[in-house]
Structure formats: C-alpha cells, structure tokens
Design a protein around this motif. Structure first.
Motif, PDB file in Angstrom:
ATOM      1  N   ASP A   1       0.730  -1.151   0.070  1.00 43.35           N
ATOM      2  CA  ASP A   1      -0.025   0.059   0.170  1.00 43.35           C
ATOM      3  C   ASP A   1       0.870   1.335  -0.129  1.00 43.35           C
TER       4      ASP A   1
ATOM      5  N   PHE B   1      -5.226  -3.240  -2.282  1.00 42.43           N
ATOM      6  CA  PHE B   1      -6.435  -2.831  -2.674  1.00 42.43           C
ATOM      7  C   PHE B   1      -6.340  -1.459  -3.471  1.00 42.43           C
TER       8      PHE B   1
ATOM      9  N   CYS C   1     -10.062  -4.859  -3.976  1.00 43.29           N
ATOM     10  CA  CYS C   1     -10.747  -3.713  -4.203  1.00 43.29           C
ATOM     11  C   CYS C   1     -11.928  -4.446  -5.234  1.00 43.29           C
TER      12      CYS C   1
ATOM     13  N   LEU D   1     -11.587   0.574   1.397  1.00 48.87           N
ATOM     14  CA  LEU D   1     -10.974  -0.289   2.399  1.00 48.87           C
ATOM     15  C   LEU D   1     -11.628  -0.248   3.922  1.00 48.87           C
TER      16      LEU D   1
ATOM     17  N   GLU E   1     -13.747  -3.172   6.100  1.00 48.10           N
ATOM     18  CA  GLU E   1     -12.929  -3.652   7.170  1.00 48.10           C
ATOM     19  C   GLU E   1     -14.052  -3.299   8.298  1.00 48.10           C
TER      20      GLU E   1
ATOM     21  N   ASP F   1      -3.057   0.196   7.016  1.00 49.08           N
ATOM     22  CA  ASP F   1      -3.740   0.075   5.581  1.00 49.08           C
ATOM     23  C   ASP F   1      -2.801  -1.320   4.994  1.00 49.08           C
TER      24      ASP F   1
ATOM     25  N   LEU G   1      -4.745  -5.807   4.790  1.00 49.10           N
ATOM     26  CA  LEU G   1      -4.816  -6.476   3.810  1.00 49.10           C
ATOM     27  C   LEU G   1      -4.853  -7.902   3.813  1.00 49.10           C
TER      28      LEU G   1
END
Length: 268
Positions: A91, A142, A169, A181, A185, A229, A233
């Motif tokens: 990310d 994502f 995504c 995201l 979550e 972040d 994932l």
C-alpha cells in the motif's frame, strides 16, 4: 485452486469450467485421465491434454508467470492459497497529486506477519522495492491495479511487476462488498489501532506535509496509518479468497446442491 483452473485453456470459459467440475473433473489430472469428455471432440481433447500437461509441468517447476497472462486479472485470486507464504501486501501513500506532479511518500510492505514502511528520502529506493517484489510470488493490494502500481511505475520506471496481482478492491466488489478499504474492514469486523482509526488518504497527505515542516509526531502517525492499511490487507485477502472459492470455485458446485437441492433433482 490453480490446479482446478480450466479457463487457462483456449475456448474454455467459466460456464464450461463449471460443467467440468459438475462432471467430476475437479483437477487437471482428472481431465487427463478421462478418455472422453462430453462436449469436447477427440481432437480438442488431445489438444487440451497437451496444454494441461504443459501447465502441470510449469506448475511443478514453480513458474507461475506461465499462468499470469493466461488468467484475467479478476481471476488472480486463484493464486492465493498456493502463494500465501510468499505473498506481498503493498500500500502506498503519496503527496495527493498525479504521478506527473506528485511523489510517493511511503510504501507499506507486509509479509509473513511483519510490516515495514519505506519512506521517501530514507529507505524508499527502486532497488529496495524491486528486491521486495522479486521475493514474492503474489502481490496483493486494494485498488492497486488502478492506483498503487501505475503510480509506482510512473515514479520508478525500472520496476518490473511480473507476478500475479490479487486486487482486493475489485474482488470484493464481485462478492458484493462495496466502498473503500475502511468501510469493508468495518463490515467484516477487521479492526485497526484506535490512534489511526478514522484517518484516510488525505490525512496521510496532511501528515506528510506536517512532518516535512518539522512535526516528528506526524511522521509516527503517518507510518502507523500506512502500516495499518497494509497489514489489514492480509485478513481481508483471506476472507475474499475463501468467499471467492466458495462462490466461484469447485466448492460452489457442492454449495449450490446444498442451497438448491430441489433444483439438482430436477436436473438429475
């Protein structure tokens, strides 16, 4: 899952692949050991046998790049189970503008439960990024096919991305999970530290600017945000893979029989 994949064959789409599974052809070996397959001519069966023998050899040798170009991007979730030990979750944060005018500020990398953040002007170099990419067999992001990877390519043109790319995504959207995201979550109960809860990409831009202006605490918060972040994932990928396998893989055949027993009887 990869060795149950038949859409790598020319002329085989999802519907035919599913029919193979329903007929008990759950793996390449099942197909190879079946003398005849309904709906497939003897000539085409021989051709497919050759293609699957080649695929099995490439699979056994670990040459996954053979399959990358033969599978549409939306099907790269099929690599996950095989590649999980060497999966790289990635990310990036940027200055908030286009690659032409902006810069990559932080690149988060998560592998085998550990997260590192490469920072512009410190540890973020093309050489370090390439070494990390070369060490993985699957890239997970994502929205990375549309943002992270194109941005990195623009700022580091020498980078090569030859591995499969599982973009959560678009895979999540296929499963009915919409939004960004953080929204997904929350829907799935994936938590993040309270210190970074509620922050978004624009906050990351602001924190970078504050740090460059001398605020050391902003740097710590930016890196914590990027690490969250990136690390989050991993559980999301596991969920998306398992749900995709249930809905779109061989398991979906048995699942449909459980969910619609009357329909199966009608078609028996």
């Amino acid at each position: 899952m990869l060795s149950s994949t038949f859409v790598i064959l020319s002329g085989i789409g999802p519907a035919t692949e599913r029919r193979f599974w329903q007929d008990g052809l759950l793996t390449w070996n099942d197909f190879l050991h079946r003398p005849k397959v309904p709906g497939i001519s003897a000539h085409r069966k021989h051709w497919y046998d050759q293609e699957l023998t080649r695929a099995q050899a490439e699979f056994d040798a670990g040459r996954l790049d053979y399959f990358t170009s033969r599978l549409a991007g939306r099907e790269h979730w099929r690599f996950f189970e095989l590649c999980e030990p060497r999966t790289l979750y990635l990310d990036i944060e940027t200055t908030g503008t286009s690659p032409h005018d902006g810069d990559v500020t932080v690149v988060g990398l998560h592998r085998r439960g550990e997260t590192v953040c490469l920072v512009r002007g410190e540890t973020l170099t093309a050489e370090r990024l390439q070494a990390e990419l070369d060490a993985c067999t699957l890239l997970v992001t994502f929205f990375g096919t549309s943002f992270d990877v194109p941005y990195l390519r623009a700022k580091f043109p020498q980078l090569t991305f030859s591995m499969p790319h599982f973009d959560l995504c678009f895979a999540a959207r296929r499963l009915g999970l919409s939004g960004g995201l953080k929204q997904i979550e929350r829907e799935l109960g994936i938590e993040r530290d309270r210190a970074v809860n509620g922050l978004d990409g624009w906050d990351a831009v602001r924190l970078w600017m504050q740090w460059r202006a001398g605020d050391a605490a902003a740097r710590d918060l930016l890196l914590a945000y990027n690490a969250a972040d990136t690390a989050n994932l991993a559980p999301l990928a596991k969920h998306v893979f398992e749900d995709s396998l249930f809905r779109f893989g061989p398991a979906s055949v048995g699942a449909s029989r459980l969910l619609h027993p009357d329909r199966q009887e009608l078609h028996a």
